[in-house]
Scaffold this active site. Structure first.
Site, PDB file in Angstrom:
ATOM      1  N   CYS A 345     -62.651 -36.765 -11.186  1.00 39.86           N
ATOM      2  CA  CYS A 345     -62.465 -36.944 -12.627  1.00 39.86           C
ATOM      3  C   CYS A 345     -62.264 -38.428 -12.955  1.00 39.86           C
ATOM      4  O   CYS A 345     -63.205 -39.201 -12.879  1.00 39.86           O
ATOM      5  CB  CYS A 345     -61.324 -36.074 -13.128  1.00 39.86           C
ATOM      6  N   HIS A 450     -62.132 -30.406 -10.650  1.00 43.26           N
ATOM      7  CA  HIS A 450     -60.806 -30.305 -10.050  1.00 43.26           C
ATOM      8  C   HIS A 450     -60.709 -29.015  -9.236  1.00 43.26           C
ATOM      9  O   HIS A 450     -61.391 -28.039  -9.514  1.00 43.26           O
ATOM     10  CB  HIS A 450     -59.726 -30.261 -11.131  1.00 43.26           C
TER      11      HIS A 450
END
Length: 496
Positions: A345, A450
């Site tokens: 991310c 994630h």
């Protein structure tokens, strides 16, 4: 149905509220009860994607969209064998600076609330908090509520929406837990109780001594003396657990060495100030032969086999911090030697060539230049669960090729090939469309997904090993409180 509410309060932050609430969720679920967790307000950059009311395709009053809650309540829901949803943590504050947080109400970012002073915001959101709790009470046999900090912060009592106001609303039976390892536990318990008004003291059903080391007999006569002064018994003395298996709710994990046997993989995770979703690396702590540690300086990455750049709530600011520590050069040198680098991310965004922010979300600046990508920040936030399959991964990460992984996305950025570099033939290999790329050399991997290491297939592919399952962790926690609570206390708490 109107659930019995059991609330876990703490004398301080870090007393053990989150893990005890998780253990209670599994304990009561094991009794055949329908259980849900609840925390009115959480402050954390560790968040999970869960069901939210409304959204395209949802039925009236149903769930069809996605939102965010704190990771602690997500894990508590799993321990309770419940489907996590935004009502379990209706207000989430995600710190972006020392004096400012992004406010997430019932799973959705609220710009208006984010700009509002805290005291005014509390009264405005209380009706939604109370409604979320009431809905969970109507659907369950037991609701396990977690407080925040201490209920005796007398400067905050008038605007409290997370501790005793919740306890009074639910008429919860409250356990007050303290960390005895810090010292002063009995003073903490008595002082907290004494600072509460009489009607709130009446809700305290028991004291819990957590993180005890030594001979329990040496505590006498203090528990009885405390009960004589307060009328509240010490109902449990919980031994120190150096690693209970749950991710830390806030801050960084305990990175003391725990690798069993020979260490074959040393992984350094860069610990920048606004790190987010660090809980996703918890499974790596339990993989045999893996040594996980934090990196805050170039010396901390020396000798590492992998360097991980985790998520960030302030990518540009954390990238500036990383450069100020000299970690940019250390990471570049590691990659040049063929060492593995993983960006997740915000970490992916840092690995690219540039950050472009035209909407004031994060900030502009050059990236580390390890992937020929550019990230543009957008006002709209992507929040969704994702199941994807890695494509033709090559090089050091080749064992991920073809592996299907379940994860989640929480990001403002959109990342793509750098146009000028692509025109000259310098492109990143796209492994999952719009979500994952690697460099031509194959040792630098960046992805928006994630939860990579929470997937058993990924751990088997990368390490040839399995980590203990979350379910085993929950069962261990439940067994622990069953052993260490006084007989009959847990049953009595749940009786209407």
């Amino acid at each position: 149905m109107s659930a019995r509410c059991i609330m876990v309060l703490g004398t301080t932050s870090g007393a053990g509220k989150s893990w005890l609430a998780t253990a209670l969720c599994r304990h009561y679920s094991n009794q055949g009860l329908k259980v849900a967790p609840f925390k009115a307000q959480n402050m954390s950059n560790n968040a999970r994607v869960v069901a939210a009311p409304g959204g395209e395709g949802s039925e009236a009053g149903g769930f069809g969209a996605w939102g965010e809650i704190g990771s602690a309540q997500y894990f508590q829901a799993l321990a309770a064998r419940a489907v996590p949803d935004v009502r379990m943590n209706p207000l989430l504050l995600k710190p972006e600076a020392d004096t400012h947080s992004q406010v997430v109400l019932l799973g959705q970012v609220s710009d208006a609330l984010s700009q509002m002073p805290w005291r005014g915001r509390s009264e405005k959101v209380w009706p939604q908090i109370a409604a979320a709790l009431d809905a969970l009470r109507a659907e369950n046999d037991v609701v396990v509520i977690e407080g925040a900090g201490s209920p005796a912060e007398i400067n905050l009592h008038a605007s409290d929406i997370v501790n005793m106001r919740v306890a009074r609303h639910a008429q919860a039976r409250c356990l007050l837990v303290t960390d005895i390892d810090r010292g002063g536990a009995f003073a903490h318990l008595y002082g907290t109780w004494a600072l509460l008004p009489a009607d709130e003291r009446a809700l305290i059903a028991g004291f819990v001594l957590n993180k005890f080391r030594g001979d329990e007999a040496l505590l006498a006569p203090a528990p009885q003396m405390l009960q004589d002064k307060t009328g509240v018994p010490v109902v449990a003395t919980i031994p120190m657990q150096w690693d209970h298996g749950l991710p830390e709710e806030d801050g960084v994990f305990d990175d003391r060495a725990r690798a069993s046997g020979a260490v074959h993989t040393r992984i350094a995770v860069v610990a920048y100030p606004r790190i987010s979703n660090l809980d996703e690396f918890q499974p790596l702590k339990n993989v045999p032969g893996v040594r996980l540690s934090w990196a805050r300086s170039p010396a901390d990455v020396h000798g590492a086999d992998w360097i991980i750049l985790p998520g960030s709530k302030a990518t540009a600011a954390d990238l500036a911090w990383l450069r100020a520590q000299g970690l940019d050069a250390a990471i570049a040198a590691h990659a040049a030697r063929g060492g593995r680098v993983l960006g997740v991310c915000g970490g992916l965004q840092m690995l690219g060539e540039a950050l472009i922010d035209t909407v004031g979300v994060d900030g502009n600046g050059p990236g580390l230049g390890l992937l020929p990508l550019v990230t543009s920040f957008e006002a709209t936030k992507t929040v969704r669960p994702t199941r994807q399959c890695f494509g033709a991964v090559q090089g050091a990460w080749r064992h991920l090729a073809g592996v299907a992984v379940q994860g989640y996305e929480i990001h403002h950025g959109q990342t793509a090939q750098h146009p000028a570099m692509a025109a000259s033939g310098d492109v990143a290999r796209e492994l999952i469309p719009g979500l994952a790329w690697q460099n031509p050399g194959g040792n630098v991997l960046g992805l928006y997904l994630h939860g990579l290491f929470e997937d058993a297939a990924v751990l088997r592919a990368l390490f040839g090993a399995d980590a203990p399952t979350l379910d085993a962790v929950f069962e261990g926690l439940a067994a622990g409180i069953a052993r260490h609570f006084e007989p009959g206390v847990l049953d009595a708490l749940a009786v209407q």
